[in-house]
Design a protein around this motif. Structure first.
Motif, PDB file in Angstrom:
ATOM      1  N   THR A 198     -15.478  22.307  18.249  1.00  0.00           N
ATOM      2  CA  THR A 198     -15.730  23.739  17.976  1.00  0.00           C
ATOM      3  C   THR A 198     -16.540  24.108  17.024  1.00  0.00           C
ATOM      4  OG1 THR A 198     -13.660  23.948  16.839  1.00  0.00           O
ATOM      5  CG2 THR A 198     -13.589  24.197  19.157  1.00  0.00           C
ATOM      6  N   PRO A 199     -17.778  24.821  17.392  1.00  0.00           N
ATOM      7  CA  PRO A 199     -18.666  25.373  16.099  1.00  0.00           C
ATOM      8  C   PRO A 199     -17.970  26.050  15.181  1.00  0.00           C
ATOM      9  CG  PRO A 199     -19.271  26.083  18.310  1.00  0.00           C
ATOM     10  CD  PRO A 199     -18.001  25.385  18.338  1.00  0.00           C
ATOM     11  N   THR A 200     -18.207  26.142  14.041  1.00  0.00           N
ATOM     12  CA  THR A 200     -17.832  27.077  12.934  1.00  0.00           C
ATOM     13  C   THR A 200     -18.648  28.367  12.784  1.00  0.00           C
ATOM     14  OG1 THR A 200     -19.271  26.078  11.241  1.00  0.00           O
ATOM     15  CG2 THR A 200     -17.027  24.844  11.663  1.00  0.00           C
ATOM     16  N   GLY A 201     -18.309  28.972  12.045  1.00  0.00           N
ATOM     17  CA  GLY A 201     -18.982  30.597  11.910  1.00  0.00           C
ATOM     18  C   GLY A 201     -18.676  31.526  12.833  1.00  0.00           C
ATOM     19  N   GLY A 202     -18.967  32.738  12.846  1.00  0.00           N
ATOM     20  CA  GLY A 202     -18.782  33.687  13.689  1.00  0.00           C
ATOM     21  C   GLY A 202     -17.274  34.171  13.564  1.00  0.00           C
ATOM     22  N   SER A 203     -16.837  34.407  12.415  1.00  0.00           N
ATOM     23  CA  SER A 203     -15.698  35.114  12.109  1.00  0.00           C
ATOM     24  C   SER A 203     -15.295  36.600  13.042  1.00  0.00           C
ATOM     25  CB  SER A 203     -15.148  35.335  10.739  1.00  0.00           C
ATOM     26  OG  SER A 203     -15.914  36.307  10.137  1.00  0.00           O
ATOM     27  N   MET A 204     -14.109  37.043  13.067  1.00  0.00           N
ATOM     28  CA  MET A 204     -13.903  38.228  13.785  1.00  0.00           C
ATOM     29  C   MET A 204     -14.462  39.432  12.856  1.00  0.00           C
ATOM     30  SD  MET A 204     -12.627  40.074  16.249  1.00  0.00           S
ATOM     31  CE  MET A 204     -11.699  38.779  17.079  1.00  0.00           C
ATOM     32  N   ARG A 205     -14.462  39.253  11.443  1.00  0.00           N
ATOM     33  CA  ARG A 205     -15.118  40.188  10.483  1.00  0.00           C
ATOM     34  C   ARG A 205     -16.606  40.394  10.812  1.00  0.00           C
ATOM     35  NH1 ARG A 205     -14.065  40.204   4.138  1.00  0.00           N
ATOM     36  NH2 ARG A 205     -12.099  40.554   4.992  1.00  0.00           N
ATOM     37  N   GLN A 206     -17.198  39.139  11.113  1.00  0.00           N
ATOM     38  CA  GLN A 206     -18.650  39.276  11.376  1.00  0.00           C
ATOM     39  C   GLN A 206     -18.776  39.750  12.793  1.00  0.00           C
ATOM     40  OE1 GLN A 206     -20.458  35.234  10.901  1.00  0.00           O
ATOM     41  NE2 GLN A 206     -19.804  35.137   8.706  1.00  0.00           N
ATOM     42  N   LEU A 207     -18.061  39.425  13.758  1.00  0.00           N
ATOM     43  CA  LEU A 207     -18.159  40.099  15.074  1.00  0.00           C
ATOM     44  C   LEU A 207     -18.016  41.797  15.201  1.00  0.00           C
ATOM     45  CD1 LEU A 207     -18.482  39.123  17.936  1.00  0.00           C
ATOM     46  CD2 LEU A 207     -16.083  39.180  17.987  1.00  0.00           C
ATOM     47  N   LEU A 208     -17.161  42.116  14.125  1.00  0.00           N
ATOM     48  CA  LEU A 208     -17.112  43.510  14.097  1.00  0.00           C
ATOM     49  C   LEU A 208     -18.326  44.403  13.589  1.00  0.00           C
ATOM     50  CD1 LEU A 208     -13.627  43.844  13.024  1.00  0.00           C
ATOM     51  CD2 LEU A 208     -14.142  44.392  15.242  1.00  0.00           C
ATOM     52  N   GLY A 209     -19.189  43.398  12.598  1.00  0.00           N
ATOM     53  CA  GLY A 209     -20.128  44.079  12.151  1.00  0.00           C
ATOM     54  C   GLY A 209     -21.549  43.817  13.246  1.00  0.00           C
ATOM     55  N   GLN A 210     -21.374  43.329  14.550  1.00  0.00           N
ATOM     56  CA  GLN A 210     -22.399  43.329  15.337  1.00  0.00           C
ATOM     57  C   GLN A 210     -22.349  44.358  16.393  1.00  0.00           C
ATOM     58  OE1 GLN A 210     -24.868  40.830  15.228  1.00  0.00           O
ATOM     59  NE2 GLN A 210     -24.105  40.251  13.674  1.00  0.00           N
ATOM     60  N   PRO A 211     -23.400  45.336  16.494  1.00  0.00           N
ATOM     61  CA  PRO A 211     -23.331  46.670  17.303  1.00  0.00           C
ATOM     62  C   PRO A 211     -23.132  46.136  18.955  1.00  0.00           C
ATOM     63  CG  PRO A 211     -25.220  46.774  15.721  1.00  0.00           C
ATOM     64  CD  PRO A 211     -24.643  45.209  15.450  1.00  0.00           C
ATOM     65  N   LEU A 212     -23.757  44.877  19.358  1.00  0.00           N
ATOM     66  CA  LEU A 212     -23.556  44.454  20.666  1.00  0.00           C
ATOM     67  C   LEU A 212     -22.217  44.083  21.033  1.00  0.00           C
ATOM     68  CD1 LEU A 212     -24.889  43.395  23.308  1.00  0.00           C
ATOM     69  CD2 LEU A 212     -25.147  41.155  22.095  1.00  0.00           C
ATOM     70  N   ALA A 213     -21.386  43.742  20.045  1.00  0.00           N
ATOM     71  CA  ALA A 213     -19.938  43.496  20.500  1.00  0.00           C
ATOM     72  C   ALA A 213     -19.088  44.803  20.713  1.00  0.00           C
ATOM     73  CB  ALA A 213     -19.322  42.790  19.059  1.00  0.00           C
ATOM     74  N   TRP A 214     -19.593  45.762  19.851  1.00  0.00           N
ATOM     75  CA  TRP A 214     -18.991  47.144  20.217  1.00  0.00           C
ATOM     76  C   TRP A 214     -19.228  47.583  21.429  1.00  0.00           C
ATOM     77  CZ3 TRP A 214     -15.250  49.299  17.332  1.00  0.00           C
ATOM     78  CH2 TRP A 214     -14.800  48.623  16.007  1.00  0.00           C
ATOM     79  N   GLN A 215     -20.722  47.550  21.860  1.00  0.00           N
ATOM     80  CA  GLN A 215     -20.999  47.863  22.928  1.00  0.00           C
ATOM     81  C   GLN A 215     -20.613  47.251  24.244  1.00  0.00           C
ATOM     82  OE1 GLN A 215     -25.216  47.193  22.363  1.00  0.00           O
ATOM     83  NE2 GLN A 215     -25.324  48.674  20.674  1.00  0.00           N
ATOM     84  N   VAL A 216     -20.231  46.069  24.291  1.00  0.00           N
ATOM     85  CA  VAL A 216     -19.293  45.368  25.119  1.00  0.00           C
ATOM     86  C   VAL A 216     -18.043  45.916  25.238  1.00  0.00           C
ATOM     87  CG1 VAL A 216     -18.659  43.129  26.120  1.00  0.00           C
ATOM     88  CG2 VAL A 216     -20.922  43.215  25.058  1.00  0.00           C
ATOM     89  N   ARG A 392     -27.655  38.073  22.691  1.00  0.00           N
ATOM     90  CA  ARG A 392     -26.766  37.332  22.794  1.00  0.00           C
ATOM     91  C   ARG A 392     -26.347  36.870  21.451  1.00  0.00           C
ATOM     92  NH1 ARG A 392     -26.965  31.115  25.051  1.00  0.00           N
ATOM     93  NH2 ARG A 392     -28.122  30.928  23.384  1.00  0.00           N
ATOM     94  N   LEU A 393     -24.875  36.960  21.144  1.00  0.00           N
ATOM     95  CA  LEU A 393     -24.511  36.760  20.050  1.00  0.00           C
ATOM     96  C   LEU A 393     -24.405  34.960  19.754  1.00  0.00           C
ATOM     97  CD1 LEU A 393     -21.311  38.894  20.199  1.00  0.00           C
ATOM     98  CD2 LEU A 393     -23.229  39.364  18.670  1.00  0.00           C
ATOM     99  N   ASP A 394     -24.800  34.583  18.571  1.00  0.00           N
ATOM    100  CA  ASP A 394     -24.998  33.128  18.308  1.00  0.00           C
ATOM    101  C   ASP A 394     -24.794  33.166  16.849  1.00  0.00           C
ATOM    102  OD1 ASP A 394     -25.403  30.457  18.648  1.00  0.00           O
ATOM    103  OD2 ASP A 394     -27.267  30.463  19.398  1.00  0.00           O
ATOM    104  N   VAL A 395     -24.515  31.672  16.248  1.00  0.00           N
ATOM    105  CA  VAL A 395     -24.349  31.448  14.949  1.00  0.00           C
ATOM    106  C   VAL A 395     -25.658  30.658  14.586  1.00  0.00           C
ATOM    107  CG1 VAL A 395     -22.818  30.082  13.382  1.00  0.00           C
ATOM    108  CG2 VAL A 395     -21.764  31.191  15.447  1.00  0.00           C
ATOM    109  N   ASP A 396     -26.044  31.159  13.289  1.00  0.00           N
ATOM    110  CA  ASP A 396     -27.233  30.239  12.859  1.00  0.00           C
ATOM    111  C   ASP A 396     -27.059  29.406  12.205  1.00  0.00           C
ATOM    112  OD1 ASP A 396     -26.487  31.289  10.416  1.00  0.00           O
ATOM    113  OD2 ASP A 396     -27.989  33.088  10.311  1.00  0.00           O
ATOM    114  N   ALA A 397     -28.266  28.576  11.573  1.00  0.00           N
ATOM    115  CA  ALA A 397     -27.902  27.512  10.848  1.00  0.00           C
ATOM    116  C   ALA A 397     -27.123  27.620   9.554  1.00  0.00           C
ATOM    117  CB  ALA A 397     -29.334  26.888  10.338  1.00  0.00           C
ATOM    118  N   SER A 398     -27.033  28.833   8.895  1.00  0.00           N
ATOM    119  CA  SER A 398     -26.289  28.914   7.831  1.00  0.00           C
ATOM    120  C   SER A 398     -24.999  29.333   8.168  1.00  0.00           C
ATOM    121  CB  SER A 398     -26.800  29.944   6.855  1.00  0.00           C
ATOM    122  OG  SER A 398     -26.822  31.095   7.745  1.00  0.00           O
TER     123      SER A 398
END
Length: 404
Positions: A198-216, A392-398
């Motif tokens: 399973t890839p790392t990154g993309g915590s729930m806190r980060q997800l809450l900071g994405q407008p796209l997640a709120w729109q869905v 699309r929501l994705d996790v970058d190299a960092s």
């Protein structure tokens, strides 16, 4: 379970069969209640506001408990988490049939919690097992949900008459859930949990900071609000227009049955473009037209209204679930977005049935009721214009969550 380049056809077929069987159980517990509300009210003496709370409680629990699904899956494995949810569903259905009125509410609460967890787990499992066709398989799963909802609505009154009361009618759906639990435990293909990277990154806190997640999430909430208003109150509203108890139940059941067509077809329609806004606006328009025909037009228009409402609601729910897999890059993000979208969305959706209960308590006119429902359709269309874009929501190299 692992996902590889050459998936086992037998494993896929078995997973799809189990997914459909589980999906069949995630709506009868909700849709079977609505046709029986007048009998429940007469037998228990509950007020319209209390009946409204009874229809709101499971939807609210869908929202409250859906975010627990990723946590539970991480600790027990998604297969075991789903088995626990099915067990909770069976217990809740049993409690709803007990003589004490308090247990009717407790059982309904447990039913909502179980469905919230199970419904959140399945999109992530689909994304992991069938990443290349996750959107289409979500349509198959939604079709199973709609079929279960139609069976619950259409058979509720006949089962009550056959079995000797509304309590036995509610409890009887535990048999179907028991079959699903037994099949899931004995037939579900399993792989060592550590075998899945399973890839790392993309915590729930980060997800809450994405407008796209709120729109869905907000799209899921507004369109689900309409769905649960139909599940909870459409037979009552139709009876207020002069339809018999049995006919009102069958009209709702027929509408839910029509959802099978668009639940399966909407993801195919969405595939014609990377932008799902036209498809979303089309199905939401059908919802609005269907509600108006059923609640305002003459009796001769009831069947066109049933068809349009069914096509719209099956398509809008299927597309809302499909957006969870289309707007995420991997199964881990799909699971997190599923928890957020269904958790927050269903919590918002619970306000719909409660609001209708309040309006009925206030004895508003059918015109006012229809206007409120069409306003919800318009709000859902506004969020569809945002969530339907090709992002699309994705996790970058960092390791940070981004929207691309």
């Amino acid at each position: 379970m692992t996902t590889d380049a050459s998936p086992n056809p037998r494993r896929i077929a078995l997973f799809l069969l189990l997914m459909v069987l589980v999906g069949l159980n995630l709506r009868p517990a909700l849709s079977s209640l609505a046709p029986l509300l007048l009998r429940i009210k007469a037998d228990t003496g509950l007020t319209p506001l209390a009946i409204g709370a009874l229809t709101t409680l499971p939807v609210l629990c869908l929202g409250i408990f859906a975010p627990l699904a990723p946590w539970l899956a991480k600790r027990t494995g998604p297969e075991n988490a789903l088995a626990l949810a099915l067990g909770g569903l069976i217990l809740g259905l049993f409690l709803r049939g007990m003589p004490a009125v308090a247990l009717l509410f407790v059982g309904t609460l447990l039913v909502g919690a179980a469905i919230g967890i199970a419904g959140t787990l399945l999109p992530a499992l689909v994304k992991r097992e069938l990443p290349g066709g996750a959107d289409l398989m979500t349509g198959v799963y939604t079709m199973a949900l709609c079929l279960g909802g139609a069976l619950g609505a259409g058979l509720s009154i006949p089962l009550a008459n056959l079995l000797g009361g509304w309590r036995f009618s509610l409890v009887s759906w535990g048999l179907l859930a028991g079959i699903a639990l037994l099949a899931w435990i004995t037939l579900m293909p399993r792989s060592p949990r550590q075998a899945t990277a399973t890839p790392t990154g993309g915590s729930m806190r980060q997800l809450l900071g994405q407008p796209l997640a709120w729109q869905v999430m907000l799209l899921m909430g507004t369109q689900s609000s309409l769905a649960y208003i139909v599940f909870g109150w459409l037979p009552t509203l139709l009876q207020a227009r002069g339809y018999s108890e049995s006919e009102a139940g069958w009209l709702m059941g027929a509408s839910v049955m029509v959802q099978l067509i668009s639940a399966l077809g909407a993801p195919w329609l969405a595939r014609f473009s990377r932008d799902q806004r036209p498809a979303l606006l089309l199905v939401l328009g059908c919802v609005g037209a269907g509600l108006w025909l059923l609640l305002q037009a003459g009796e001769a228009w009831r069947w066109p209204g049933v068809v349009l409402l069914g096509l719209g609601q099956g398509g809008s729910f299927s597309l809302a679930l499909t957006l969870i897999v289309l707007r995420t890059a991997n199964s881990r993000l799909a699971g997190k977005l599923s928890g957020l979208a269904q958790g927050g969305g269903y919590t918002l959706a619970a306000m719909g049935p409660l609001g209708v209960g309040v309006l009925l308590q206030l004895e508003v006119s059918m015109t006012t009721m229809t206007s409120v429902l069409l306003l919800i359709v318009a709000v859902a269309a506004g969020f569809a214009l945002l969530a339907g874009r090709n992002l699309r929501l994705d996790v970058d190299a960092s390791g940070r969550l981004t929207t691309r």
